[in-house]
Design a protein around this motif. Structure first.
Motif, PDB file in Angstrom:
ATOM      1  N   PHE A  13       0.773  -1.637  -0.209  1.00 40.87           N
ATOM      2  CA  PHE A  13       0.353  -0.009   0.142  1.00 40.87           C
ATOM      3  C   PHE A  13       0.551   1.489  -0.123  1.00 40.87           C
ATOM      4  CE2 PHE A  13      -2.506   3.412   1.381  1.00 40.87           C
ATOM      5  CZ  PHE A  13      -4.203   3.447   1.457  1.00 40.87           C
ATOM      6  N   ASP A  14       1.535   1.151   1.157  1.00 43.59           N
ATOM      7  CA  ASP A  14       2.790   2.265   0.840  1.00 43.59           C
ATOM      8  C   ASP A  14       4.374   2.157   1.450  1.00 43.59           C
ATOM      9  OD1 ASP A  14       2.162   3.085   3.442  1.00 43.59           O
ATOM     10  OD2 ASP A  14       1.526   4.407   3.426  1.00 43.59           O
ATOM     11  N   ALA A  15       5.229   2.501   1.823  1.00 48.54           N
ATOM     12  CA  ALA A  15       6.294   2.751   2.132  1.00 48.54           C
ATOM     13  C   ALA A  15       6.062   2.060   3.823  1.00 48.54           C
ATOM     14  CB  ALA A  15       7.300   3.505   2.495  1.00 48.54           C
ATOM     15  N   ALA A  16       5.155   2.829   4.733  1.00 52.34           N
ATOM     16  CA  ALA A  16       5.244   2.659   5.964  1.00 52.34           C
ATOM     17  C   ALA A  16       4.607   1.447   6.895  1.00 52.34           C
ATOM     18  CB  ALA A  16       4.226   3.965   6.734  1.00 52.34           C
ATOM     19  N   LEU A  38      -1.591  -3.387  -7.486  1.00 48.73           N
ATOM     20  CA  LEU A  38      -1.878  -2.126  -8.461  1.00 48.73           C
ATOM     21  C   LEU A  38      -1.170  -0.877  -7.790  1.00 48.73           C
ATOM     22  CD1 LEU A  38      -5.453  -2.634  -9.469  1.00 48.73           C
ATOM     23  CD2 LEU A  38      -3.250  -3.388 -10.554  1.00 48.73           C
ATOM     24  N   SER A  39      -0.689  -0.975  -6.312  1.00 47.39           N
ATOM     25  CA  SER A  39      -0.347   0.370  -5.793  1.00 47.39           C
ATOM     26  C   SER A  39       1.097   0.449  -6.546  1.00 47.39           C
ATOM     27  CB  SER A  39       0.261   0.067  -4.313  1.00 47.39           C
ATOM     28  OG  SER A  39       1.405   1.170  -3.781  1.00 47.39           O
ATOM     29  N   PRO A  40       1.416   2.027  -6.502  1.00 45.51           N
ATOM     30  CA  PRO A  40       2.428   2.555  -6.833  1.00 45.51           C
ATOM     31  C   PRO A  40       3.520   2.196  -6.296  1.00 45.51           C
ATOM     32  CG  PRO A  40       1.015   4.563  -6.472  1.00 45.51           C
ATOM     33  CD  PRO A  40       0.512   2.746  -6.220  1.00 45.51           C
ATOM     34  N   ALA A  41       3.426   1.500  -5.089  1.00 50.50           N
ATOM     35  CA  ALA A  41       4.562   1.466  -3.833  1.00 50.50           C
ATOM     36  C   ALA A  41       4.875   0.393  -4.212  1.00 50.50           C
ATOM     37  CB  ALA A  41       4.498   1.731  -2.559  1.00 50.50           C
ATOM     38  N   TRP A  42       4.121  -0.903  -5.320  1.00 42.40           N
ATOM     39  CA  TRP A  42       4.043  -2.102  -5.396  1.00 42.40           C
ATOM     40  C   TRP A  42       5.641  -2.637  -6.053  1.00 42.40           C
ATOM     41  CZ3 TRP A  42       3.886  -6.827  -3.433  1.00 42.40           C
ATOM     42  CH2 TRP A  42       4.300  -8.268  -4.575  1.00 42.40           C
ATOM     43  N   PRO A  43       6.105  -2.131  -6.325  1.00 42.46           N
ATOM     44  CA  PRO A  43       7.729  -2.405  -8.196  1.00 42.46           C
ATOM     45  C   PRO A  43       8.499  -1.945  -6.116  1.00 42.46           C
ATOM     46  CG  PRO A  43       5.753  -1.534  -8.548  1.00 42.46           C
ATOM     47  CD  PRO A  43       5.810  -0.990  -7.844  1.00 42.46           C
ATOM     48  N   GLN A  44       9.021  -1.041  -5.628  1.00 43.45           N
ATOM     49  CA  GLN A  44       9.287  -0.917  -4.483  1.00 43.45           C
ATOM     50  C   GLN A  44       9.543  -1.656  -3.606  1.00 43.45           C
ATOM     51  OE1 GLN A  44       8.593   2.908  -2.884  1.00 43.45           O
ATOM     52  NE2 GLN A  44      11.217   2.457  -1.030  1.00 43.45           N
ATOM     53  N   LEU A  62      -6.609  -8.830  -4.139  1.00 44.57           N
ATOM     54  CA  LEU A  62      -7.114  -8.687  -4.960  1.00 44.57           C
ATOM     55  C   LEU A  62      -8.053  -6.850  -4.817  1.00 44.57           C
ATOM     56  CD1 LEU A  62      -8.140  -8.876  -7.717  1.00 44.57           C
ATOM     57  CD2 LEU A  62     -10.412 -10.087  -6.634  1.00 44.57           C
ATOM     58  N   ASP A  63      -6.994  -5.564  -5.194  1.00 45.83           N
ATOM     59  CA  ASP A  63      -8.122  -4.566  -5.097  1.00 45.83           C
ATOM     60  C   ASP A  63      -8.986  -4.317  -6.935  1.00 45.83           C
ATOM     61  OD1 ASP A  63      -8.492  -1.972  -5.401  1.00 45.83           O
ATOM     62  OD2 ASP A  63      -6.045  -1.442  -5.297  1.00 45.83           O
ATOM     63  N   LEU A  64     -10.413  -3.706  -5.577  1.00 43.56           N
ATOM     64  CA  LEU A  64     -10.713  -3.999  -6.920  1.00 43.56           C
ATOM     65  C   LEU A  64     -11.322  -1.991  -6.621  1.00 43.56           C
ATOM     66  CD1 LEU A  64     -13.543  -6.563  -7.252  1.00 43.56           C
ATOM     67  CD2 LEU A  64     -11.591  -5.787  -8.683  1.00 43.56           C
ATOM     68  N   ASN A  65     -11.009  -1.742  -5.512  1.00 43.31           N
ATOM     69  CA  ASN A  65     -11.377  -0.263  -4.993  1.00 43.31           C
ATOM     70  C   ASN A  65     -10.534   0.368  -4.362  1.00 43.31           C
ATOM     71  OD1 ASN A  65     -11.430  -2.079  -2.825  1.00 43.31           O
ATOM     72  ND2 ASN A  65     -13.189  -1.092  -1.767  1.00 43.31           N
ATOM     73  N   GLU A  66      -9.675   0.127  -4.653  1.00 37.86           N
ATOM     74  CA  GLU A  66      -8.135   1.659  -3.997  1.00 37.86           C
ATOM     75  C   GLU A  66      -7.190   2.337  -5.066  1.00 37.86           C
ATOM     76  OE1 GLU A  66      -7.260   3.709  -0.754  1.00 37.86           O
ATOM     77  OE2 GLU A  66      -8.318   1.564  -0.460  1.00 37.86           O
ATOM     78  N   PHE A  67      -7.227   1.005  -5.382  1.00 41.75           N
ATOM     79  CA  PHE A  67      -5.989   1.586  -6.825  1.00 41.75           C
ATOM     80  C   PHE A  67      -5.828   1.280  -7.513  1.00 41.75           C
ATOM     81  CE2 PHE A  67      -2.868   1.248  -2.880  1.00 41.75           C
ATOM     82  CZ  PHE A  67      -2.543   2.926  -2.557  1.00 41.75           C
ATOM     83  N   ALA A  68      -6.956   0.255  -8.169  1.00 38.89           N
ATOM     84  CA  ALA A  68      -7.674  -0.397  -8.979  1.00 38.89           C
ATOM     85  C   ALA A  68      -8.045   1.320 -10.222  1.00 38.89           C
ATOM     86  CB  ALA A  68      -8.335  -1.200  -9.490  1.00 38.89           C
ATOM     87  N   THR A 223       1.587   8.629   4.179  1.00 37.24           N
ATOM     88  CA  THR A 223       1.511   7.537   3.241  1.00 37.24           C
ATOM     89  C   THR A 223       2.610   8.968   1.640  1.00 37.24           C
ATOM     90  OG1 THR A 223       0.744   6.416   1.867  1.00 37.24           O
ATOM     91  CG2 THR A 223      -0.066   8.713   2.089  1.00 37.24           C
ATOM     92  N   GLU A 224       2.997   7.813   0.899  1.00 33.90           N
ATOM     93  CA  GLU A 224       2.992   9.165  -0.502  1.00 33.90           C
ATOM     94  C   GLU A 224       2.391   8.229  -1.688  1.00 33.90           C
ATOM     95  OE1 GLU A 224       5.433   4.573  -0.073  1.00 33.90           O
ATOM     96  OE2 GLU A 224       4.421   6.200   0.631  1.00 33.90           O
ATOM     97  N   THR A 225       1.401   7.155  -1.256  1.00 38.34           N
ATOM     98  CA  THR A 225       0.152   6.901  -2.258  1.00 38.34           C
ATOM     99  C   THR A 225      -1.137   7.251  -1.725  1.00 38.34           C
ATOM    100  OG1 THR A 225       0.383   5.225  -0.674  1.00 38.34           O
ATOM    101  CG2 THR A 225       1.582   4.367  -2.724  1.00 38.34           C
ATOM    102  N   ARG A 226      -1.776   7.035  -1.268  1.00 37.50           N
ATOM    103  CA  ARG A 226      -3.345   7.115  -0.384  1.00 37.50           C
ATOM    104  C   ARG A 226      -3.389   7.604   0.588  1.00 37.50           C
ATOM    105  NH1 ARG A 226      -7.272   6.664  -4.531  1.00 37.50           N
ATOM    106  NH2 ARG A 226      -8.832   6.502  -2.988  1.00 37.50           N
ATOM    107  N   PRO A 227      -4.464   7.997   0.529  1.00 34.61           N
ATOM    108  CA  PRO A 227      -4.573   8.085   2.041  1.00 34.61           C
ATOM    109  C   PRO A 227      -5.055   7.014   3.284  1.00 34.61           C
ATOM    110  CG  PRO A 227      -5.932  10.126   1.130  1.00 34.61           C
ATOM    111  CD  PRO A 227      -5.164   8.885   0.087  1.00 34.61           C
ATOM    112  N   ASP A 228      -4.483   6.824   4.365  1.00 35.50           N
ATOM    113  CA  ASP A 228      -5.290   5.911   5.148  1.00 35.50           C
ATOM    114  C   ASP A 228      -5.633   5.772   6.097  1.00 35.50           C
ATOM    115  OD1 ASP A 228      -4.660   3.222   6.556  1.00 35.50           O
ATOM    116  OD2 ASP A 228      -2.446   3.632   6.896  1.00 35.50           O
TER     117      ASP A 228
END
Length: 266
Positions: A13-16, A38-44, A62-68, A223-228
């Protein structure tokens, strides 16, 4: 001694969050994590799991409603309504599932040990049929599925989650010869007033052998991706799992960290 899988949701989801989960794996306090590919942080953060292969089961969250990209504009309740009203396209659902399985395999260079769903959407109508078809075609009987069915009362929120498709998903998994966790716990309101250590103690005491305890550990920080929305709860859960009290609790209750291979056939 009973085998209980302790599974951290939302890896990537993010680094933290990812760092917090890795700490719990390294401490030997959790035995699985579900990945948000699908998170932009996943490859890292995927390489850190490859370095720890054998320490835990890795699955697709399985993510349908967060980063998709198809998540925008549809709330959790909107997904539930669309699935039950049969307003989701079955062909599109199959593409969504297979694309995420492809991304998991590409990053980790192995197939998932299990599949579950962000906010449990994997058990909804249309989505569950697409998931069962993809898992059976790609992995045969080697990939397990998470069940949200609890064998006993674990609160109203847990019962609502279960009612959204646990029985139908289990029927499909049984027909496909797949493994599922025998019991399920870990649902609560994430409130600061909740005594997490007491909740875990109750869950572990009542979970059946082959059961699953869901958790959401994470480190403090932005978070560097989405609000948590549940960051404070993640911090409390991480602090518990890394404490001496957690190890003592597992030992006193005769709990051995379980894997998907310990789950019975659905």
């Amino acid at each position: 001694m009973k085998h209980i899988q302790i599974c951290a949701d939302d890896y990537g989801f993010d680094a933290a969050i990812s760092q917090g989960i890795l700490e719990c794996i390294d401490a030997g306090r959790i035995s699985a994590t579900g990945c948000m590919v699908l998170s932009p942080a996943w490859p890292q953060w995927a390489p850190a799991l490859r370095e720890r292969q054998g320490l835990a089961d890795y699955g697709l969250h399985l993510d349908l409603n967060e980063f998709a990209p198809y998540a925008e504009g549809r709330s959790l309740s909107g997904w539930i309504a669309a699935s039950y009203l049969r307003r989701l396209d079955a062909g599109a659902a199959g593409i969504w599932v297979n694309q995420q399985l492809d991304a998991f395999e590409s990053a980790l260079r192995e197939s998932p040990a299990f599949v579950d769903g962000h906010q449990h959407l994997h058990q909804l109508p249309i989505i569950r049929e697409a998931l069962l078809a993809a898992v059976s075609r790609r992995y045969g009987k080697s990939c397990a599925l998470r069940s949200t069915r609890a064998l006993g009362w674990r609160g109203a929120k847990a019962r609502v989650i279960e009612s959204l498709g646990a029985l139908a998903l289990r029927r499909g998994a049984r027909s496909a010869g797949l493994r599922m966790n025998s019991d399920f716990a870990g649902v609560y309101d994430f409130s600061p007033a909740a005594d997490y250590s007491e909740l875990v103690s109750d869950w572990l005491a009542t979970l059946a052998d082959g059961g699953l305890l869901m958790t959401h550990p994470g480190r403090a920080g932005g978070t560097e991706t989405r609000p948590d929305a549940i960051r404070p709860a993640r911090e409390r859960e991480r602090a518990f799992w890394l404490s001496a009290a957690a190890g003592e609790l597992l030992a006193s209750q005769g709990v051995q960290l379980g894997l998907c291979e310990d789950w019975p056939l659905a």
